[in-house]
Design a protein around this motif. Structure first.
Motif, PDB file in Angstrom:
ATOM      1  N   ARG A  78    -111.559  79.955 -41.839  1.00 55.45           N
ATOM      2  CA  ARG A  78    -110.542  79.510 -41.069  1.00 55.45           C
ATOM      3  C   ARG A  78    -110.183  78.163 -41.178  1.00 55.45           C
ATOM      4  O   ARG A  78    -109.598  77.270 -40.475  1.00 55.45           O
ATOM      5  N   ASP A  79    -110.513  77.363 -42.341  1.00 57.50           N
ATOM      6  CA  ASP A  79    -110.327  75.985 -42.515  1.00 57.50           C
ATOM      7  C   ASP A  79    -108.895  75.839 -42.332  1.00 57.50           C
ATOM      8  O   ASP A  79    -107.925  76.278 -42.930  1.00 57.50           O
ATOM      9  N   PRO A  80    -108.596  74.761 -41.253  1.00 59.24           N
ATOM     10  CA  PRO A  80    -107.169  74.768 -40.992  1.00 59.24           C
ATOM     11  C   PRO A  80    -106.405  73.885 -41.952  1.00 59.24           C
ATOM     12  O   PRO A  80    -105.075  74.140 -42.000  1.00 59.24           O
ATOM     13  N   VAL A  81    -106.884  73.005 -42.745  1.00 57.19           N
ATOM     14  CA  VAL A  81    -106.305  72.132 -43.705  1.00 57.19           C
ATOM     15  C   VAL A  81    -105.688  72.993 -44.853  1.00 57.19           C
ATOM     16  O   VAL A  81    -104.667  72.453 -45.376  1.00 57.19           O
ATOM     17  N   VAL A  82    -106.147  74.160 -45.173  1.00 55.09           N
ATOM     18  CA  VAL A  82    -105.394  74.880 -46.338  1.00 55.09           C
ATOM     19  C   VAL A  82    -104.329  75.596 -45.700  1.00 55.09           C
ATOM     20  O   VAL A  82    -103.288  76.194 -46.393  1.00 55.09           O
ATOM     21  N   GLN A  83    -103.981  75.541 -44.285  1.00 54.66           N
ATOM     22  CA  GLN A  83    -102.665  75.860 -43.780  1.00 54.66           C
ATOM     23  C   GLN A  83    -101.591  74.725 -43.534  1.00 54.66           C
ATOM     24  O   GLN A  83    -100.426  75.208 -43.034  1.00 54.66           O
ATOM     25  N   VAL A  84    -101.758  73.595 -44.119  1.00 56.91           N
ATOM     26  CA  VAL A  84    -100.955  72.679 -44.004  1.00 56.91           C
ATOM     27  C   VAL A  84    -100.309  72.210 -45.306  1.00 56.91           C
ATOM     28  O   VAL A  84    -100.981  72.468 -46.114  1.00 56.91           O
ATOM     29  N   PRO A  85     -99.054  71.648 -45.169  1.00 52.72           N
ATOM     30  CA  PRO A  85     -98.219  71.861 -44.354  1.00 52.72           C
ATOM     31  C   PRO A  85     -97.690  73.325 -43.835  1.00 52.72           C
ATOM     32  O   PRO A  85     -97.726  74.038 -45.055  1.00 52.72           O
ATOM     33  N   PRO A  86     -97.434  73.708 -42.835  1.00 59.77           N
ATOM     34  CA  PRO A  86     -97.179  75.223 -42.629  1.00 59.77           C
ATOM     35  C   PRO A  86     -95.982  75.528 -43.346  1.00 59.77           C
ATOM     36  O   PRO A  86     -95.015  74.657 -43.525  1.00 59.77           O
ATOM     37  N   PRO A  87     -95.789  76.805 -43.526  1.00 62.92           N
ATOM     38  CA  PRO A  87     -94.428  77.224 -44.250  1.00 62.92           C
ATOM     39  C   PRO A  87     -93.094  77.233 -43.631  1.00 62.92           C
ATOM     40  O   PRO A  87     -92.284  76.688 -44.043  1.00 62.92           O
ATOM     41  N   ALA A  88     -93.332  77.225 -42.169  1.00 70.77           N
ATOM     42  CA  ALA A  88     -92.375  76.968 -41.342  1.00 70.77           C
ATOM     43  C   ALA A  88     -92.789  76.331 -40.140  1.00 70.77           C
ATOM     44  O   ALA A  88     -93.490  76.918 -39.302  1.00 70.77           O
ATOM     45  N   LEU A  89     -92.426  75.170 -39.754  1.00 70.06           N
ATOM     46  CA  LEU A  89     -92.802  74.361 -38.655  1.00 70.06           C
ATOM     47  C   LEU A  89     -91.262  73.518 -38.426  1.00 70.06           C
ATOM     48  O   LEU A  89     -91.220  72.467 -38.778  1.00 70.06           O
ATOM     49  N   ILE A  90     -90.717  74.047 -37.486  1.00 70.60           N
ATOM     50  CA  ILE A  90     -89.421  73.425 -36.935  1.00 70.60           C
ATOM     51  C   ILE A  90     -88.239  73.825 -38.087  1.00 70.60           C
ATOM     52  O   ILE A  90     -87.568  74.350 -37.787  1.00 70.60           O
ATOM     53  N   VAL A  91     -88.672  73.407 -39.519  1.00 73.10           N
ATOM     54  CA  VAL A  91     -88.128  73.697 -40.519  1.00 73.10           C
ATOM     55  C   VAL A  91     -89.015  74.106 -41.676  1.00 73.10           C
ATOM     56  O   VAL A  91     -89.913  73.949 -41.473  1.00 73.10           O
ATOM     57  N   ASN A  92     -88.351  74.729 -42.650  1.00 71.20           N
ATOM     58  CA  ASN A  92     -89.289  75.152 -43.777  1.00 71.20           C
ATOM     59  C   ASN A  92     -89.262  73.825 -44.628  1.00 71.20           C
ATOM     60  O   ASN A  92     -88.260  73.493 -45.326  1.00 71.20           O
ATOM     61  N   TRP A  93     -90.433  73.385 -44.755  1.00 66.60           N
ATOM     62  CA  TRP A  93     -90.929  72.335 -45.708  1.00 66.60           C
ATOM     63  C   TRP A  93     -90.950  72.512 -47.410  1.00 66.60           C
ATOM     64  O   TRP A  93     -90.847  71.578 -48.061  1.00 66.60           O
ATOM     65  N   HIS A  94     -90.728  73.734 -47.730  1.00 66.19           N
ATOM     66  CA  HIS A  94     -90.947  74.402 -48.940  1.00 66.19           C
ATOM     67  C   HIS A  94     -92.194  74.133 -49.912  1.00 66.19           C
ATOM     68  O   HIS A  94     -92.127  74.126 -50.998  1.00 66.19           O
ATOM     69  N   PHE A  95     -93.443  73.746 -49.193  1.00 67.62           N
ATOM     70  CA  PHE A  95     -94.720  73.510 -49.828  1.00 67.62           C
ATOM     71  C   PHE A  95     -95.180  74.890 -49.977  1.00 67.62           C
ATOM     72  O   PHE A  95     -95.081  76.048 -49.240  1.00 67.62           O
ATOM     73  N   THR A  96     -95.988  75.058 -50.905  1.00 71.52           N
ATOM     74  CA  THR A  96     -96.665  76.366 -51.475  1.00 71.52           C
ATOM     75  C   THR A  96     -97.738  76.083 -52.262  1.00 71.52           C
ATOM     76  O   THR A  96     -98.245  74.949 -52.633  1.00 71.52           O
ATOM     77  N   HIS A  97     -98.782  76.850 -52.088  1.00 63.09           N
ATOM     78  CA  HIS A  97    -100.204  76.822 -52.490  1.00 63.09           C
ATOM     79  C   HIS A  97    -100.117  77.210 -54.270  1.00 63.09           C
ATOM     80  O   HIS A  97     -99.183  77.893 -54.600  1.00 63.09           O
ATOM     81  N   VAL A  98    -101.125  76.706 -54.941  1.00 61.44           N
ATOM     82  CA  VAL A  98    -101.263  76.967 -56.293  1.00 61.44           C
ATOM     83  C   VAL A  98    -102.366  77.959 -56.284  1.00 61.44           C
ATOM     84  O   VAL A  98    -103.081  78.199 -55.272  1.00 61.44           O
ATOM     85  N   GLU A  99    -102.475  78.576 -57.339  1.00 57.21           N
ATOM     86  CA  GLU A  99    -103.550  79.703 -57.627  1.00 57.21           C
ATOM     87  C   GLU A  99    -104.142  79.561 -58.764  1.00 57.21           C
ATOM     88  O   GLU A  99    -103.817  79.112 -59.635  1.00 57.21           O
ATOM     89  N   PRO A 100    -105.236  80.400 -58.764  1.00 56.42           N
ATOM     90  CA  PRO A 100    -105.857  81.677 -57.776  1.00 56.42           C
ATOM     91  C   PRO A 100    -106.705  80.828 -56.601  1.00 56.42           C
ATOM     92  O   PRO A 100    -106.971  79.835 -56.843  1.00 56.42           O
ATOM     93  N   GLU A 101    -106.756  81.611 -55.715  1.00 57.18           N
ATOM     94  CA  GLU A 101    -107.630  81.077 -54.440  1.00 57.18           C
ATOM     95  C   GLU A 101    -108.870  82.036 -54.444  1.00 57.18           C
ATOM     96  O   GLU A 101    -108.992  83.404 -54.777  1.00 57.18           O
ATOM     97  N   VAL A 102    -110.032  81.201 -54.159  1.00 55.25           N
ATOM     98  CA  VAL A 102    -111.426  82.052 -53.922  1.00 55.25           C
ATOM     99  C   VAL A 102    -111.669  81.839 -52.635  1.00 55.25           C
ATOM    100  O   VAL A 102    -111.999  80.739 -52.223  1.00 55.25           O
TER     101      VAL A 102
END
Length: 171
Positions: A78-102
């Motif tokens: 549940r590492d909280p840092v990987v959830q920031v910036p959130p996909p939508a918090l007040i507005v959509n900041w348009h940040f997305t993750h790079v992949e792959p995830e392990v």
């Protein structure tokens, strides 16, 4: 600074390098990988731990095209840092993750799940509530059984084993 430091260490443009980072250092490493690649370095391998969302969809698409076969975004429970910036918090900041995830749900010995798609619920995207995830900050400070807080990894620094490695290379 980083490019000159690499050249000073005997790794000029055209050299093959490996990169890593944790937390903000992982985000910086992702950006540095793009810059170093465009300047002629060959990124041979990269492992990033607890990486926040670093760029928009265009950044992630280009990054994945260049590095998905040699890059691993490692996440822990549940590492909280990987959830920031959130996909939508007040507005959509348009940040997305790079992949792959392990994704490691618990200890390394318990195995991992690998996900190639952004927001795959089999990996860290199953935890999306930042307020609750903040209670699990310990998951951000423990990767692969290593204490990544300022209390961990002191032996090498205290004993001078890190030598003259420029700090910018240790993101």
């Amino acid at each position: 600074c980083v490019k000159q430091s690499l050249a000073d260490l005997g790794c000029p443009s055209g050299s093959s390098i490996k990169t890593t980072g944790h937390s903000l250092g992982a985000a910086i490493d992702g950006i540095a990988m793009m810059d170093l690649h465009s300047a002629g370095w060959k990124i041979a391998e990269s492992y990033n731990f607890g990486m926040p969302r670093t760029g928009n969809e265009n950044f992630a698409t280009e990054f994945n095209k260049l590095f998905s076969s040699i890059f691993y975004r490692v996440t822990h429970h549940r590492d909280p840092v990987v959830q920031v910036p959130p996909p939508a918090l007040i507005v959509n900041w348009h940040f997305t993750h790079v992949e792959p995830e392990v994704f490691y749900k618990s200890k390394v010995s318990s195995g991992f799940q690998q996900c190639a798609e952004n927001r795959d619920k089999k990996c860290s995207a199953q935890y999306w509530d930042i307020a609750i995830d903040l209670l699990s900050l310990g998951d951000h400070l423990d990767y692969m059984g290593v204490d990544t807080s300022f209390f961990g990894c002191k032996k090498g620094a205290e004993d001078g084993e890190l030598g003259e490695v420029p700090m910018m290379l240790m993101v």
